[in-house]
Design an enzyme around this catalytic site. Structure first.
Site, mmCIF file in Angstrom:
data_model
loop_
_atom_site.group_PDB
_atom_site.id
_atom_site.type_symbol
_atom_site.label_atom_id
_atom_site.label_comp_id
_atom_site.label_asym_id
_atom_site.label_seq_id
_atom_site.Cartn_x
_atom_site.Cartn_y
_atom_site.Cartn_z
ATOM 1 N N SER A 192 96.108 121.224 -17.483
ATOM 2 C CA SER A 192 97.546 121.408 -17.388
ATOM 3 C C SER A 192 98.186 120.070 -17.095
ATOM 4 O O SER A 192 97.556 119.177 -16.524
ATOM 5 C CB SER A 192 97.887 122.394 -16.275
ATOM 6 O OG SER A 192 97.827 121.716 -15.046
ATOM 7 N N LYS A 193 99.457 119.984 -17.501
ATOM 8 C CA LYS A 193 100.112 118.679 -17.385
ATOM 9 C C LYS A 193 100.309 118.255 -15.936
ATOM 10 O O LYS A 193 100.627 117.113 -15.656
ATOM 11 C CB LYS A 193 101.414 118.680 -18.157
ATOM 12 C CG LYS A 193 102.433 119.642 -17.654
ATOM 13 C CD LYS A 193 103.698 119.555 -18.471
ATOM 14 C CE LYS A 193 104.649 120.627 -17.980
ATOM 15 N NZ LYS A 193 105.625 121.055 -18.927
ATOM 16 N N ARG A 194 100.125 119.189 -15.016
ATOM 17 C CA ARG A 194 100.257 118.810 -13.602
ATOM 18 C C ARG A 194 99.084 117.917 -13.172
ATOM 19 O O ARG A 194 99.196 117.163 -12.225
ATOM 20 C CB ARG A 194 100.283 120.044 -12.708
ATOM 21 C CG ARG A 194 101.283 121.078 -13.120
ATOM 22 C CD ARG A 194 102.618 120.922 -12.402
ATOM 23 N NE ARG A 194 103.603 121.806 -12.986
ATOM 24 C CZ ARG A 194 104.536 121.394 -13.831
ATOM 25 N NH1 ARG A 194 104.627 120.128 -14.171
ATOM 26 N NH2 ARG A 194 105.397 122.254 -14.338
ATOM 27 N N ARG A 195 97.946 118.078 -13.833
ATOM 28 C CA ARG A 195 96.762 117.312 -13.433
ATOM 29 C C ARG A 195 96.476 116.139 -14.362
ATOM 30 O O ARG A 195 96.114 115.058 -13.944
ATOM 31 C CB ARG A 195 95.516 118.213 -13.443
ATOM 32 C CG ARG A 195 95.644 119.440 -12.624
ATOM 33 C CD ARG A 195 95.560 119.056 -11.137
ATOM 34 N NE ARG A 195 95.808 120.229 -10.333
ATOM 35 C CZ ARG A 195 94.865 121.096 -10.030
ATOM 36 N NH1 ARG A 195 93.644 120.908 -10.423
ATOM 37 N NH2 ARG A 195 95.158 122.159 -9.304
ATOM 38 N N ASN A 196 96.547 116.405 -15.641
ATOM 39 C CA ASN A 196 96.206 115.406 -16.647
ATOM 40 C C ASN A 196 97.373 115.336 -17.610
ATOM 41 O O ASN A 196 98.000 116.348 -17.865
ATOM 42 C CB ASN A 196 94.999 115.904 -17.464
ATOM 43 C CG ASN A 196 93.687 115.368 -16.956
ATOM 44 O OD1 ASN A 196 93.625 114.262 -16.444
ATOM 45 N ND2 ASN A 196 92.654 116.147 -17.112
#
Ligand code: GLU
Length: 522
Positions: free
Chosen positions: A274-278
């Site tokens: 997910s864009k929150r992590r990567n």
């Protein structure tokens, strides 16, 4: 499965008829509802590899029937991103000597004809339930913790004469699929073998919305059939939709394609990518200076290994000996550190001249400088000031200290909150240009009741690396959406690591406060 088909191709100025035995046809079918996702590239590459390996064809189909979420702008970005990465489709409408994508929004009458046929034959029915009734039903089912969720079939028993009368009287309606209530749907997945899903877990899916647009399920199945797709290779998040598709194939009397659901990409901690992590936007990787061949090589290793164990290989090599049955289902980890080391290896293998060329193709070129120069010119004393002043527009991650981010404020949580709100608001921006960005920050300052200047300080540091820099909105416009948003996430990670970030309960509270304050503005 084997199709004989005749098609017309162009050689020079001449149109020629070609007759081939076509064995394999694959497709990637993204919806243009946001920045082009790395998962789309992964699915596209495996589809392309499978088609190439078997002398077949690979198709790009834009699934843009969700009118509220789709945008031509995202389609343009998607095509740009896929092309950059080396994804190439083998047919499509002619767009000045090149193949464009197939686009569902241009095929609406086809879906309308097909849904009419289903209604006539009894496989689908018009549903007149109001959104209020459906909402009540949903609430009741949730309260009663009902084992069967979804539409209760109220309109399924309306006679066709009665339905016609109501339609003629101008009532709004959708078309739903009639799903058996008993037994189970049994279908095969190439990697998983037989899959069984009880029919009572499958909703009476809406096939055609009240605006006459088809939903994903209808358009997807109709197109896969009409485009003679032989293998549906897609992410495993679609397994739960497969029964609806299998049912549609049988209602239409069509042979379904072979399904092969690829494992989802994961973060190093095994959570769903997910864009929150990567960073998940393909264009982030381009703008941050990854080489397309390094990224495509790395994506080709997601769940896949070659029989010779080699990890570094070109797309051509992948296509030559791709064996789909070597895909394994253990969630593949998309690890930025590993990708960076791949990228480094690819960079080392370039000759200095090639590297010069690559740097120029990337951002070390006059077009890019021309956008920066007007900002730098009023601030330059010597030509030599340019490079240090503009360096942040060429970097990925910047070096600054947490204290710089916090600035004069003592309220560290507040800074973290502002960065998070800024990120959320900027993610919604459609046209990434300076005036629109300014409006976002002005709105934040009003709602948060702070001066614009103090609202901007942490953003200056996060984006430009220093509170004194080139103008912020212009810099963000030049840097682009993906890199700018990524920098805001880095800044929050830095704050969190130093114990100043918002997470857990505070984050949830911030989210609901944000939704109340900012949602009401829309
Ligand atoms: N439009 C779907 C998506 O956005 C396509 C899923 C499929 O491949 O069937 O991924």
């Amino acid at each position: 499965m084997c199709f004989e088909l005749v098609f017309v191709a162009r050689r020079g100025d001449k149109r020629i008829m070609i007759n081939i035995q076509e064995t394999v046809r694959t497709r990637v079918a993204p919806s243009p509802t946001g920045t082009p996702h790395i998962g789309t590239a992964y699915v596209a590459l495996f589809n392309q590899a499978f088609a190439r390996r078997h002398g077949g064809r690979f198709v790009l189909r834009i699934e843009d029937t969700d009118r509220t979420r789709s945008s031509p702008k995202w389609e343009v970005a998607l095509i740009e991103a896929l092309r950059w990465l080396g994804v190439a489709w083998d047919e499509g409408p002619d767009i000045g000597g090149d193949f464009g994508p197939y686009r569902q929004s241009e095929r609406l009458s086809i879906y309308r004809d097909h849904v009419d046929r289903l209604v006539k034959e009894g496989g689908a029915y018009p549903c007149f339930c109001s959104s209020e009734r459906l909402e009540e039903l949903r609430k009741r089912q949730a309260q009663e913790k009902a084992s069967i969720q979804g539409y209760d079939g109220l309109c399924a028993s309306i006679s066709s004469a009665e339905a016609k009368r109501r339609i003629d009287a101008g009532e709004t309606y959708v078309i739903r699929m009639r799903v058996p209530r008993e037994g189970e749907c049994v279908f095969r997945d190439r990697f998983r073998g037989e899959i069984r899903i009880p029919w009572n877990q499958i909703d009476h899916q809406v096939l055609m919305k009240s605006d006459g647009y088809p939903t994903y399920h209808l358009a997807n199945v109709v197109d896969d059939h009409l485009m003679r797709i032989t293998h549906v290779i897609r992410g495993e998040e679609w397994i739960s939709s497969a029964p609806k598709h299998v049912l549609l194939y049988s209602l239409f009397g069509w042979q379904p394609p072979e399904f092969a659901h690829l494992p989802l990409l994961r973060n190093p901690d095994k959570t769903k990518l997910s864009k929150r992590r990567n960073p998940t936007s393909i264009l982030y990787y381009r703008d941050a200076g990854y080489l397309p061949e390094a990224l495509s090589n790395y994506l080709c290793l997601m769940g896949y290994s070659r029989s010779d164990g080699r990890e570094i290989f070109s797309l051509r090599e992948m296509f030559e000996d791709f064996d789909i049955d070597r895909i394994s289902l253990g969630g593949p980890i998309f690890d930025l550190n590993k990708l960076a080391s791949f990228n480094a290896q690819y960079i080392r293998h370039l000759s200095p001249d090639e590297l010069v060329l690559r740097l120029a193709q990337w951002r070390l070129n006059c077009d890019y400088w021309r956008r920066i120069v007007p900002l730098a010119q009023p601030r330059l004393q010597r030509l030599g000031d340019f490079v240090p002043m503009a360096a942040f527009l060429f970097a990925d991650r910047l070096n600054y200290r947490v204290e710089d981010l916090l600035g004069p404020t003592k309220d560290q949580i507040r800074v973290a909150e502002l960065l998070k709100i800024g990120q959320w608001e900027l993610e919604k921006v459609e046209n990434w240009e300076k005036d629109r960005l300014r409006e976002v920050f002005e709105k934040i300052a009003v709602i948060e009741q702070i001066k614009l200047k103090s609202a901007l300080t942490p953003f200056f540091v996060a984006i430009c690396g220093s509170a004194v820099s080139l103008p912020l909105f212009e810099s963000m416009e030049i840097l682009g959406r993906d890199l700018s948003l990524r920098r805001l996430i880095y800044a929050q990670e830095l704050l969190l690591a130093a114990g100043h970030g918002v997470q857990g309960r505070e984050l949830k509270e911030l989210q609901s406060r944000y939704e109340r304050a900012y949602g009401a503005q829309e």
